[in-house]
Design a protein around this motif. Sequence first.
Motif: not given
Length: 415
Positions: A16-27, A184-189
């Motif tokens: 939950a701590r991890v996912l709370d910090a995640v933000r969707p990447l630009p499309s 589409v969302r950009r691939a995470p680097r």
Amino acid sequence: MSAAPGGRRTVEEQLARVLDAVRPLPSETRAIRDASARTLAADATAAHDIPLFDNSAMDGFAVRYADVATASADAPVTLRVVADLPAGVSDDPALAPGEAARIMTGSPAPTDADAIVPFEDTAGGLADSLSEVRVLRAPAKAGVFVRRRGADLSAGDPVVRAGERLGAFQIAAAVAAGIAEVAVRRAPRVAVVSTGSELLAPGDAVVRGRIPDSNGPLLEQLVAGADAEVVLVARVADEADAVRAVTADAVALGADVIVFTGGVSAGAYEPVRGAFDGGGEVEFASVSMQPGKPQAFGVLDSGTLVFGLPGNPVSVAVSFEVFVRPALLAMQGRAAIHRPLASLTADAAWTTPPGRRQYLPAVVDLVAGTVRPATAGGSGSHLAGGLARAQAFAIVPAEVEAVAVGDRIDVMLVE
């Protein structure tokens, strides 16, 4: 959610701590054929109907059903063939009563036809069929073997939904529906960093006290399997300054995520802890799981996510599946971020760690519905050889003291 013993966090609390910090990447907008393995940021809707037009499902003859409704081997019906329709033509020949058109699979069905008679149900078949044809078997009903326009999808219907991954099937469906571009969302680097003065590059000659760095190649493949892009792979010695330097390199390369392996425990030479502990950006925690108890996670001022995983290979694999992979998929806006689970029957007995949830590399037989350990050596996090045979992780709750033959076990499928 039950609390973990001894002040440790539960797996759910850490995740939950991890996912709370995640933000969707630009499309971004991409050509459909250049969007493989990306996640849709918006629904992809059909530009036209599928099928595009009424067409034949068989090689045979387009007919008026009323003309052939009584046809049989004893009383065949003879029709005059007035047109030949190979695939790719746009002709729409008129069919008067008593007339037929020879037609190939996929060719547009004449407007006047309401059934297709396969070659197999005629006398002579393909031979000498351009003047007349004798029908030996009547179609079961009107509409037989005619694929109707829009029977699959209509223009404007969603073909692939936002949050879904574009695989081969999804791309084929989108192309068939006339979709040329998708959002589409950009691939995470991702930067992958192995820590440890004992590590050798893959292929280096082994010497006493040194071991091959299997974590780097492991994470490269796992990251790619999560549809992310590896932008840096590095090995650093057990020095906090080396960790700080490689972190700066990763940020400069635009890494969205840095994954460290090793250096997160409470030993004397823990470079990740030495570089970040007390700085406020990265938190070090003890999680009630085996393997993978020591975990680090945080967000740098740059917005880069930092994961610190234990150094043993099985710990790395488990920690990636439980924490890192869901984060990478969430960054892509994926609708489903967790591996599928199956409930299987243990066909071997094994021990479990007291008070911690166990993730055991396992071999499964989905036909028989069984699961067993992938290695006879137990559940040690250093037993990298067993990973070669693992198809899944058996998940045993913390309160279970031992697994017996016949027990039902939840299994995370990774193949």
